[in-house]
Design an enzyme around this catalytic site. Structure first.
Site, PDB file in Angstrom:
ATOM      1  N   VAL B 127       0.844  -1.485   0.315  1.00  0.00           N
ATOM      2  CA  VAL B 127      -0.192  -0.032   0.237  1.00  0.00           C
ATOM      3  C   VAL B 127       0.420   0.958   0.123  1.00  0.00           C
ATOM      4  O   VAL B 127       0.276   2.694  -0.020  1.00  0.00           O
ATOM      5  CB  VAL B 127      -1.327   0.048   1.447  1.00  0.00           C
ATOM      6  CG1 VAL B 127      -2.265  -0.685   0.826  1.00  0.00           C
ATOM      7  CG2 VAL B 127      -0.141  -0.029   2.336  1.00  0.00           C
ATOM      8  N   ALA B 128       2.100   1.706   0.399  1.00  0.00           N
ATOM      9  CA  ALA B 128       2.888   1.764   0.043  1.00  0.00           C
ATOM     10  C   ALA B 128       4.735   1.517   0.379  1.00  0.00           C
ATOM     11  O   ALA B 128       4.896   1.329   0.766  1.00  0.00           O
ATOM     12  CB  ALA B 128       2.307   3.132   1.587  1.00  0.00           C
ATOM     13  N   ALA B 130       8.498   2.864   0.845  1.00  0.00           N
ATOM     14  CA  ALA B 130       9.115   3.937   1.161  1.00  0.00           C
ATOM     15  C   ALA B 130      10.437   3.998   1.078  1.00  0.00           C
ATOM     16  O   ALA B 130      11.189   2.497   0.182  1.00  0.00           O
ATOM     17  CB  ALA B 130       9.187   4.573   2.141  1.00  0.00           C
ATOM     18  N   SER B 131      11.292   4.784   1.407  1.00  0.00           N
ATOM     19  CA  SER B 131      13.193   5.008   1.726  1.00  0.00           C
ATOM     20  C   SER B 131      13.682   3.399   2.246  1.00  0.00           C
ATOM     21  O   SER B 131      14.728   3.047   1.333  1.00  0.00           O
ATOM     22  CB  SER B 131      13.673   6.099   2.371  1.00  0.00           C
ATOM     23  OG  SER B 131      13.541   5.580   4.025  1.00  0.00           O
ATOM     24  N   ILE B 132      13.117   3.075   2.722  1.00  0.00           N
ATOM     25  CA  ILE B 132      13.890   1.602   3.554  1.00  0.00           C
ATOM     26  C   ILE B 132      13.006   0.733   3.872  1.00  0.00           C
ATOM     27  O   ILE B 132      13.903  -0.685   3.569  1.00  0.00           O
ATOM     28  CB  ILE B 132      13.390   2.502   5.439  1.00  0.00           C
ATOM     29  CG1 ILE B 132      15.158   3.243   5.026  1.00  0.00           C
ATOM     30  CG2 ILE B 132      14.042   0.543   6.641  1.00  0.00           C
ATOM     31  CD1 ILE B 132      15.878   3.542   6.382  1.00  0.00           C
ATOM     32  N   GLN B 134       8.751  -1.086   2.758  1.00  0.00           N
ATOM     33  CA  GLN B 134       7.250  -0.891   2.691  1.00  0.00           C
ATOM     34  C   GLN B 134       5.694  -1.871   3.157  1.00  0.00           C
ATOM     35  O   GLN B 134       6.322  -2.517   4.141  1.00  0.00           O
ATOM     36  CB  GLN B 134       7.478  -1.469   0.443  1.00  0.00           C
ATOM     37  CG  GLN B 134       7.692  -2.747   0.456  1.00  0.00           C
ATOM     38  CD  GLN B 134       7.219  -3.982  -0.993  1.00  0.00           C
ATOM     39  OE1 GLN B 134       8.461  -3.020  -1.410  1.00  0.00           O
ATOM     40  NE2 GLN B 134       6.911  -4.748  -1.280  1.00  0.00           N
ATOM     41  N   VAL B 135       4.845  -1.465   3.002  1.00  0.00           N
ATOM     42  CA  VAL B 135       3.982  -1.920   3.597  1.00  0.00           C
ATOM     43  C   VAL B 135       2.806  -2.389   3.242  1.00  0.00           C
ATOM     44  O   VAL B 135       2.480  -2.371   2.147  1.00  0.00           O
ATOM     45  CB  VAL B 135       3.393  -0.071   4.347  1.00  0.00           C
ATOM     46  CG1 VAL B 135       2.159  -0.877   5.679  1.00  0.00           C
ATOM     47  CG2 VAL B 135       3.767   0.418   5.236  1.00  0.00           C
ATOM     48  N   LYS B 149       5.111  -4.052   7.921  1.00  0.00           N
ATOM     49  CA  LYS B 149       6.502  -3.011   7.563  1.00  0.00           C
ATOM     50  C   LYS B 149       7.051  -4.019   7.274  1.00  0.00           C
ATOM     51  O   LYS B 149       7.940  -4.724   8.043  1.00  0.00           O
ATOM     52  CB  LYS B 149       6.559  -1.868   8.520  1.00  0.00           C
ATOM     53  CG  LYS B 149       7.445  -1.113   7.217  1.00  0.00           C
ATOM     54  CD  LYS B 149       7.449   0.393   7.906  1.00  0.00           C
ATOM     55  CE  LYS B 149       8.879   0.601   8.951  1.00  0.00           C
ATOM     56  NZ  LYS B 149       8.933   2.215   9.665  1.00  0.00           N
ATOM     57  N   ASP B 277      10.425  13.383  12.043  1.00  0.00           N
ATOM     58  CA  ASP B 277      10.487  13.137  10.886  1.00  0.00           C
ATOM     59  C   ASP B 277       9.657  13.438  10.821  1.00  0.00           C
ATOM     60  O   ASP B 277       8.278  13.040  10.271  1.00  0.00           O
ATOM     61  CB  ASP B 277       9.985  11.025  11.057  1.00  0.00           C
ATOM     62  CG  ASP B 277      10.914  10.390   9.497  1.00  0.00           C
ATOM     63  OD1 ASP B 277      11.269  11.533   8.329  1.00  0.00           O
ATOM     64  OD2 ASP B 277      10.839   9.398   8.999  1.00  0.00           O
TER      65      ASP B 277
END
Lengths: 209, 436
Positions: B127-128, B130-132, B134-135, B149, B277
């Site tokens: 669903v998302a 990111a840098s480190i 994914q979810v 995650k 963050d």
């Protein structure tokens, strides 16, 4: 082979492999029968000899994989690269179930049945994937699948020697190589090239008096 | 399907070729201007956008440190051309996901079984990303909806190699010791972000403090988590861009802005620890109007002396007394006490920027959508770049990131925020420092 036999054969071969390693690299049908609670005749009906029983740890992998994937809803939607990498990751998991046996025997075992089964599995993956252009299928012949099956064996060798955390080096290698192979297999360049060639030939014929 | 470049050589080559390609485009543009004598501003804007898109696409492939730096740039977009900032802000949300087969392999390795066994249902598509990591969305066997995650393989390794590349550039821009100091701060935080056990502990700590009527956080589920897989309860809600796209009323924007403002200030008395963050992708506005806080990888705990001096800045700026201000700047390492012209110029700049930055605290209700405010902040941020030698403690990096991130969100919202409560929190905290 009846696919219903696959889980049974897989479990028997796992027990046989464990016994083989714990008994100084030897095992008998009687020992396996006792450990599995089955008759020797039942086990003999599944495996013609001890080598076939132990070798099923390798030869049985494609069949076990297909059985597992049949239960995975999203598997038919996987791209060809995802299917191949899934097969490799699953192979590592299966080999890990009898890791001592794998470490001791993989280099010396006759892996032809495993390679043949893998080549047939890869051929089925290609046949079932409608995203592969028609012309590419023409070039994907038995030899290609056999060569790819050899690559699977190389990947297993790489994984067995991989000391990176969580074998992440092998995972990265597989991701890259399957992504590359996928680009090749899905590429429409041959299809377009053939189309251009046909057009060029027909144009030249019209223009030739 | 996407793979993660993981060797220093592979990443270095990708960064270098991206830099060369972007440099070549700017050089060609410059040459064309010189030859033709034309000043095509629209063409220049398009060039910025195309170059930013190229850079973003490469950062997204590299993930890890490179993408984190893109996210940091998107936070500090006052420093960037508008077209570049717009493209970079995508780093907050969209990265190509890793293959579904690799996700399954990682989950099996980490959780000991296939995802469909561990969970009642597991969504194979992220669903998302990111840098480190994914979810993925999943459901436990008791029906609880969760977010899983999954960390990309080799991320820790790439951080070390990327930071080595980054240090080469940093050493050209600043004093080597300072560069080492800043680089080790960034490396420490990034490595900490890759430890999902640590993120789980942060989640619990913030949930204990903030989960309630106004704020919420996911609940950490340690039985389904490892060092590289983090499972937590699912939070429903809208990200800031979706919230704004629905054309909320001013009252709704004010409500959300107030939540952000209060979340920031309620961390002042939290063991010198802040949520560092503050980019919009880490927050949700829940259907019941609470602020959902999502990502707890980047939490900064400062040394008490630094943290207290940082809070003291508020007091001395509000008092407007230059000698007190200089003392605090000295304590924070922002001035060297040499009274040199450069030191004096930097002091005057900080004094003016600080006064602007603290102007919201001088009014009971501050309108972050006020005409001219965001432009003034951007102007000062740009002006800051003329001080080529970075100053101040390494701890500034992440504490400032939170403060700047908060203001950016509030300006994006155009929210009107009530400030007396935050002034009371600051005053009470300063009293405890004085008493100590």
């Amino acid at each position: 082979m009846n696919s219903l036999d696959v889980p049974l054969k897989w479990e028997i071969s796992r027990i046989a492999a464990d016994l083989y390693m714990s008994s100084g690299r030897s095992v008998t049908f009687a020992q396996v029968a006792e450990a599995t609670g089955r008759q020797v005749s039942e086990i003999r009906a599944l495996f013609p000899n001890k080598a076939a029983m132990l070798g099923y740890r390798y030869a049985g992998i494609p069949a076990v994989f297909e059985l597992h994937m049949a239960a995975l809803d999203e598997y038919p939607d996987f791209t060809i690269g995802e299917k191949v990498s899934q097969f490799l990751y699953s192979t590592f998991d299966y080999l890990n179930e009898s890791r001592d046996f794998t470490d001791a025997t993989f280099a010396e075992w006759d892996l032809a049945p495993f390679r043949n089964g893998t080549a047939r599995l890869l051929a089925r993956m290609v046949e079932q994937d409608s995203r592969i252009p028609f012309v590419n299928r023409f070039f994907l012949r038995d030899l290609t699948y056999e060569a790819a099956a050899w690559q699977v064996v190389c990947a297993v060798r790489h994984w067995l020697k991989d000391t990176s955390e969580g074998t992440s080096d092998t995972l990265a290698w597989i991701e890259k190589s399957t992504a590359f192979a996928q680009e090749m297999v899905y590429s429409g360049i041959l299809d377009k090239g053939l189309d251009l060639g046909r057009y060029a030939v027909s144009t030249m014929r019209r223009e030739t008096p | 399907m996407s793979d993660v470049p993981s060797t220093p050589l592979e990443r270095g080559v990708r960064i270098a070729t991206t830099g060369m390609s972007i440099g070549a485009r700017y050089a060609a543009d410059h040459l064309s201007r010189v030859v033709t004598g034309r000043r095509d501003e629209q063409g220049r804007a398009d060039l910025h956008r195309r170059n930013a898109e190229r850079a973003f696409s490469e950062f997204a492939k590299l993930r890890g440190t490179a993408l984190k730096l893109a996210q940091t740039l998107s936070l500090d977009n006052a420093l960037l051309p508008e077209e570049v900032a717009e493209v970079m802000s995508r780093a907050q949300y969209k990265v190509p996901p890793i293959s579904r087969a690799l996700v399954r392999a990682i989950l099996k390795r980490e959780l000991g079984a296939d995802p469909e066994t561990v969970f009642a249902r597991f969504e194979p598509d992220a669903v998302a990303a990111a840098s480190i990591g994914q979810v993925h969305r999943a459901w436990l066997h008791d029906g609880t909806a969760v977010a899983v995650k999954v960390q990309y393989p080799n991320v820790r390794k790439t951080i070390e190699s990327d930071m080595a590349i980054a240090k080469v550039f940093m050493n050209r821009l600043m004093d080597r010791k300072k560069a080492d100091d800043y680089a080790s701060e960034v490396t420490d935080r990034l490595l900490e972000e890759t430890d999902y056990h640590s993120e789980g502990r942060n989640l619990r700590m913030f949930r204990a403090r903030f989960h309630g009527d106004r704020f919420t956080t996911p609940d950490y589920l340690p039985d389904y988590s490892t060092g590289t897989v983090l499972t937590m309860t699912w939070l429903d809600g809208l990200h800031l861009d979706s919230f704004l796209a629905a054309n909320p009323s001013q009252a709704e924007k004010d409500h959300v802005g107030q939540l952000f403002w209060d979340f920031f200030h309620q961390q002042i008395d939290f063991g010198f620890t802040v949520y560092a963050d503050a980019h919009p992708g880490n927050f949700l506005i829940t259907p019941d109007g609470r602020l959902g806080i999502l990502d707890f990888g980047c939490i900064k705990t400062s040394p008490p002396d630094f943290f207290n001096a940082y809070i003291r800045l508020f007091d001395v700026h509000m008092a407007g007394e230059p000698s007190g201000l200089k003392q605090v700047y000295l304590a924070l390492g922002m001035m060297d006490g040499s009274e040199s012209p450069e030191d004096q110029a930097f002091f005057e700049f900080c004094q003016a920027f600080g006064n602007l930055f603290l102007s919201p605290y001088r009014e009971d209700v501050f309108d972050f959508g006020r005409p001219g405010f965001s432009e003034d902040v951007a102007r000062y941020a740009r002006e800051a770049t003329r001080f080529t030698e970075p100053r101040g403690s390494r701890h500034f990096i992440y504490v400032t990131r939170l403060h700047v991130g908060l203001y950016r969100i509030l300006m994006q919202l155009g929210a009107r925020v009530r400030t007396p409560g935050s002034r009371e929190i600051l005053a009470a905290y300063l009293k405890t420092i004085d008493a100590a």
